[in-house]
Every structure is written in structure tokens, then in C-alpha cells.
Scaffold this motif. Sequence first.
Motif, PDB file in Angstrom:
ATOM      1  N   GLN A 263      50.345 -26.270  74.299  1.00  0.00           N
ATOM      2  CA  GLN A 263      49.756 -25.753  73.065  1.00  0.00           C
ATOM      3  C   GLN A 263      49.502 -26.872  72.077  1.00  0.00           C
ATOM      4  O   GLN A 263      48.464 -26.900  71.397  1.00  0.00           O
ATOM      5  N   LEU A 264      50.421 -27.821  71.980  1.00  0.00           N
ATOM      6  CA  LEU A 264      50.239 -28.956  71.078  1.00  0.00           C
ATOM      7  C   LEU A 264      48.967 -29.713  71.424  1.00  0.00           C
ATOM      8  O   LEU A 264      48.200 -30.090  70.528  1.00  0.00           O
TER       9      LEU A 264
ATOM     10  N   GLN B 191      57.099 -28.467  66.573  1.00  0.00           N
ATOM     11  CA  GLN B 191      56.447 -27.725  67.644  1.00  0.00           C
ATOM     12  C   GLN B 191      57.433 -27.052  68.593  1.00  0.00           C
ATOM     13  O   GLN B 191      57.057 -26.161  69.344  1.00  0.00           O
TER      14      GLN B 191
ATOM     15  N   LYS C 156      41.529 -34.627  70.953  1.00  0.00           N
ATOM     16  CA  LYS C 156      41.810 -35.322  72.214  1.00  0.00           C
ATOM     17  C   LYS C 156      41.846 -36.820  71.947  1.00  0.00           C
ATOM     18  O   LYS C 156      40.898 -37.386  71.414  1.00  0.00           O
TER      19      LYS C 156
ATOM     20  N   SER D  71      54.937 -25.190  74.959  1.00  0.00           N
ATOM     21  CA  SER D  71      54.727 -25.765  73.623  1.00  0.00           C
ATOM     22  C   SER D  71      53.985 -27.092  73.713  1.00  0.00           C
ATOM     23  O   SER D  71      53.199 -27.425  72.825  1.00  0.00           O
TER      24      SER D  71
ATOM     25  N   LYS E 269      46.313 -28.639  72.629  1.00  0.00           N
ATOM     26  CA  LYS E 269      45.146 -27.862  72.214  1.00  0.00           C
ATOM     27  C   LYS E 269      44.917 -27.934  70.709  1.00  0.00           C
ATOM     28  O   LYS E 269      43.791 -27.724  70.246  1.00  0.00           O
ATOM     29  N   GLU E 270      45.968 -28.208  69.966  1.00  0.00           N
ATOM     30  CA  GLU E 270      45.897 -28.148  68.510  1.00  0.00           C
ATOM     31  C   GLU E 270      45.553 -29.480  67.860  1.00  0.00           C
ATOM     32  O   GLU E 270      45.331 -29.526  66.648  1.00  0.00           O
ATOM     33  N   ILE E 271      45.514 -30.555  68.626  1.00  0.00           N
ATOM     34  CA  ILE E 271      45.205 -31.870  68.061  1.00  0.00           C
ATOM     35  C   ILE E 271      43.938 -32.411  68.718  1.00  0.00           C
ATOM     36  O   ILE E 271      43.562 -31.980  69.807  1.00  0.00           O
TER      37      ILE E 271
ATOM     38  N   LYS F  41      49.384 -33.379  62.017  1.00  0.00           N
ATOM     39  CA  LYS F  41      48.668 -32.562  62.993  1.00  0.00           C
ATOM     40  C   LYS F  41      47.526 -31.798  62.352  1.00  0.00           C
ATOM     41  O   LYS F  41      46.486 -31.576  62.972  1.00  0.00           O
ATOM     42  N   ARG F  42      47.704 -31.421  61.101  1.00  0.00           N
ATOM     43  CA  ARG F  42      46.689 -30.619  60.402  1.00  0.00           C
ATOM     44  C   ARG F  42      45.826 -31.451  59.473  1.00  0.00           C
ATOM     45  O   ARG F  42      45.228 -30.938  58.554  1.00  0.00           O
TER      46      ARG F  42
ATOM     47  N   SER G 126      55.811 -33.297  64.707  1.00  0.00           N
ATOM     48  CA  SER G 126      54.639 -34.133  64.512  1.00  0.00           C
ATOM     49  C   SER G 126      54.338 -34.264  63.036  1.00  0.00           C
ATOM     50  O   SER G 126      54.671 -33.396  62.230  1.00  0.00           O
TER      51      SER G 126
ATOM     52  N   ASP H 141      55.236 -30.768  61.172  1.00  0.00           N
ATOM     53  CA  ASP H 141      55.314 -29.552  61.993  1.00  0.00           C
ATOM     54  C   ASP H 141      56.428 -29.721  63.021  1.00  0.00           C
ATOM     55  O   ASP H 141      56.605 -30.810  63.582  1.00  0.00           O
TER      56      ASP H 141
END
Length: 276
Positions: free
Chosen positions: A45-46, A256, A52, A42, A48-50, A274-275, A271, A254
Motif C-alpha cells: 500500500q505504501l 504506515q 514511483k 502495508s 501505491k501512495e508515493i 509522503k503527502r 515516513s 505518517d
Amino acid sequence: MPQDLKTLFDTSTKYDGTTMPVVFVGHGSPMHAIQDNSFTQSLAQLAKEIPKPKAILTISAHWLSAGTWVTRMSEPRTIHDFGGFPQELFDVQYPAPGYPELAKHIQTLSERPKIQGDENWGLDHGTWAVLRKMYPEADIPVLQLSIDMSEPPSFHFELGKKLRSLREQGVLILGSGNIVHNLRRADWDKTSQGFDWAVEFDEWTKERLLQRDFKSLTEDFMKTTAGQLSVPTPDHYLPLLYVLGAANEKEELDFQFEGYDLGSISMRGLSFGKRG
């Protein structure tokens, strides 16, 4: 006014100006640093989703201090602040660079409390055991902010507010602790289940988060038996308050990760923003 941090950051890493999210991780055992499981996956994956980050500021449950300090060295050491684990864990190094210029800027964000510069601490396992899974290349500058244990919960929430502007400069603010953390009640046979009181408090926290009731999370967490058992000492809970202070209450929340370890540790991670 301090110079805009966008001009201080290394231009080799592109940053598009998006406000970074603010993250809380329930870090649990340092053994996660050398394990592959649903929790560590997880974290990967986190990342990758935010976006850098340009830099990372962590508030770890394992740097407790008199006063408030921020690491200000160029090459923070990897601290193995634990015992009784296999040599493989002690061999781990996380050679992320520091960021003295950013540390100096962080010092300007608060007059009271005064944030002092530290040249000795480094990165403890509340930081590197998490970041090793999120950013294994250790190519992002990392700083730590200490937790002044002499201050009340509201102090930590308010200091989190003063750090909020860092998110607009590409800095990931990451609190690392555990919402439920009672090692004296740990049951080594309960590898993935929580005690009733641990589940009760973790769910209470989740509900307050969903309602954006940051006031209760700051003031009321010790008012029940479940809260007192879940937070026998505040060190692992306080990083959450920095995250709440740095969050915007209207940002999307979110979760995670949700889970338990040894019955008495909540591994919940969350978080804000994040989106976007």
C-alpha cells in the motif's frame, strides 16, 4: 558540481520533480518476503501512495562495515544472509539493477566521512525482503549504503543529512531495521504482542517522533532500562537515524504500520513527506 541526476535517469520512467518521501521500515523476519499478512500488505500500500522512485537507496541493518560504502555494481546479487528457513525463501531472487552513476554521485555528497564504492556486497534481506513487497517487478535501480559500526549515533544522523538532496532527484531513501530488536528475549508464542519494556520504548520513540525531537532519538535511546533491552546492539536502530537526518522536521509524519512480533521486535514503520 556533478551533473544534474535528472539527466542521468532513464527517461522511460517519468518523474515529475516531486520530492520523494523518506521511509523507515521495521522489517522483522525474512519470512515476510514470502508471506501475505497485514505487514506485507502495508508495504504494498505504501508503494501505491508515493511517487514511483527513479532509484532507491537503502540503509539496511544487515550491512555492517568498517568505513562507509555504497554498492556500485550494475547487477547486485541477492544475498541470503540467514539460516534455518525453508528452501522457498532461499530460492527468492530480487534482480533489481544497480546504478553505478548514482553511486558515484552519492560518493561526492560527503568528504568526511569518505563514502567508498563497493563491488561485492549486493542486496541483503533487509533490502530485498522489503522491496519484494513494495516493488515486486524489481524494475527500479537499488543501491545500499553500509553502516559503519565504529561511529557514534550522531555520525549516522549527520550522514543522513548529507543524503537529503537525493530526495529532490527522485531517489527514495529507505532505512530498514527495527526500533525494538532483541532476539535473545524473543518469545515464539507472542506472535503479535510486545513485552512491557518493548511497548514502553516503542511508544517513547513514537512520542519523540511526533514531537520532532530528533536530538533525544539520537542521544537518549539507551538511557532507560527499556531502551537498553530494546536496543541491545545498535545495528537495527541506526537505520532510523539516517531517515531522521534525511527528513525535514516540518514534513508530515505518517506511521504506515504499528505492531510487534515475538514480543521483542517492533514492526513500526514510518515516513516523512509522503503527502508532500
